[in-house]
Write an enzyme that holds these catalytic residues in place. Sequence first.
Site, short mmCIF file in Angstrom:
data_model
loop_
_atom_site.label_atom_id
_atom_site.label_comp_id
_atom_site.label_asym_id
_atom_site.label_seq_id
_atom_site.Cartn_x
_atom_site.Cartn_y
_atom_site.Cartn_z
CG ASP A 18 -2.12 0.86 1.10
OD1 ASP A 18 -2.30 1.45 0.01
OD2 ASP A 18 -2.87 0.98 2.06
NE ARG A 31 -4.14 6.55 -7.64
CZ ARG A 31 -4.02 6.27 -6.34
NH1 ARG A 31 -3.80 7.24 -5.48
NH2 ARG A 31 -4.15 5.04 -5.90
CB SER A 63 -8.48 -5.95 -3.97
OG SER A 63 -9.01 -4.66 -4.21
CG ASN A 66 -7.40 -2.58 -6.21
OD1 ASN A 66 -6.48 -3.39 -6.01
ND2 ASN A 66 -7.68 -1.64 -5.32
NE ARG A 192 -8.25 -0.07 5.23
CZ ARG A 192 -7.86 1.19 5.36
NH1 ARG A 192 -7.79 1.75 6.56
NH2 ARG A 192 -7.52 1.90 4.31
CB SER A 194 -7.83 -4.34 2.70
OG SER A 194 -7.67 -3.13 3.38
C1 FPP Z 1 -2.01 0.07 -3.35
O1 FPP Z 1 -1.49 1.38 -3.30
C2 FPP Z 1 -1.38 -0.65 -4.45
C3 FPP Z 1 -2.07 -1.29 -5.45
C4 FPP Z 1 -3.52 -1.33 -5.52
C5 FPP Z 1 -1.36 -1.96 -6.54
C6 FPP Z 1 -0.13 -2.74 -6.20
C7 FPP Z 1 0.62 -3.00 -7.45
C8 FPP Z 1 1.95 -2.95 -7.63
C9 FPP Z 1 2.90 -2.71 -6.54
C10 FPP Z 1 2.57 -3.09 -8.98
C11 FPP Z 1 2.32 -4.35 -9.73
C12 FPP Z 1 2.46 -5.62 -8.98
C13 FPP Z 1 3.27 -6.66 -9.29
C14 FPP Z 1 3.11 -7.95 -8.57
C15 FPP Z 1 4.29 -6.59 -10.32
P1 FPP Z 1 -2.45 2.63 -3.56
O2 FPP Z 1 -2.38 2.99 -4.99
O3 FPP Z 1 -3.82 2.33 -3.04
O4 FPP Z 1 -1.76 3.72 -2.69
P2 FPP Z 1 -2.46 4.95 -1.95
O5 FPP Z 1 -3.27 4.36 -0.84
O6 FPP Z 1 -1.30 5.75 -1.47
O7 FPP Z 1 -3.29 5.67 -2.97
#
Ligand code: FPP
Length: 248
Positions: A18, A31, A63, A66, A192, A194
Site C-alpha cells: 500500500d 499515481r 483486489s 480495485n 487493516r 482489507s
Molecule cells: C495500493 O497502493 C497498491 C495497489 C492497488 C497496486 C499494487 C501493485 C503494484 C505494486 C505493482 C504491480 C504488482 C506486481 C506484482 C508486479 P495505492 O495505490 O492504493 O496507494 P495509496 O493508498 O497511497 O493511494
Amino acid sequence: MFEADFSVVPRHIAFIMDGNGRWAKARGQERVQGHFAGTQAVIKVVKHAFERGVKYVTLYAFSTENWKRPAAEIDALMSLLVRFLQEHENLFLDNKIRLETIGDLSALPEQVRAGIADLKEKTADFEERTVVVALNYSSRNEILNAAKNYAAAVAAGTESSGTPDWPTFSKYLYTEAIPDPDLIVRTSGELRLSNFLLVQAAYAELYFTRVLWPDFDERELDAALIFYASRERRFGKISEQIQKKTDL
Ligand code: FPP
C-alpha cells in the site's frame, strides 16, 4: 555491535503493498508512476526474501475492489503486470521461482491471463520457492467460491456429507496448495487486512509500517523479519515461559 539473527524466518510472507499513490503524490507525479516504483520494490523484496530463506511470497497486486479505480489507472496496472511478467521472466527462471496466483483470473484482460499462463507453465516444476500474486482477489469471494465447490462435491458424492474439518474444506480455497502465511506485512500506515487472506491469517503475525510500498526495500524487509523472529508463536497454547513455570 547488534547482530541481527535471521535464523528464524517465516516460511510464507504476504505483502499488502500500500502507498503507491501517496508516494507518487508526494513527488508531484501521477499515481501510475507510484505503481511503477512499486514494481521495482517488488523485485528487490522478492529477491531478498528468498535470499533470507523465505519459501513463499504473496503479493496483493489487485483486489476485486480495485475495479472501482479510474479506468486509466486500472489499464496502467494491467500493463505493468504484463511488463513485469515479460521483462522479469529471468527473475523466476534464474532463481527457480514458481509462479502461482490466487483470485478470479477470468475477469482479467487476455494479455494478463496469457502472460500468467505462460510463466506458470515455465515455472511449474520449481518446488523450492514460490511467488503468489493475488489478482482480482477477495477473501470473502474465495470463501463463497470454496463453499459452492465443496457443496457441489458433496452433492456429487466425491466428498462425504456432514460438517467438514478445516483440512478438508480448505482444499477448496484458492490457496489449496499454499501454506498459511506466517507473517503479513502492510505498508503505508494502514492497520487493516482489507479482505486479504482472512482465514489463512488465523495465526499469522501482523507487521504494519508507515513506510510507503515503493520505499520498502531490503532494509525494511529485514526490520519485518527481525520483528517476526522476536514473536513467540503460540497457536492458542499458553506461553512456553508460563508452561515452564507451571511445570516447576
Ligand atoms: C495500493 O497502493 C497498491 C495497489 C492497488 C497496486 C499494487 C501493485 C503494484 C505494486 C505493482 C504491480 C504488482 C506486481 C506484482 C508486479 P495505492 O495505490 O492504493 O496507494 P495509496 O493508498 O497511497 O493511494
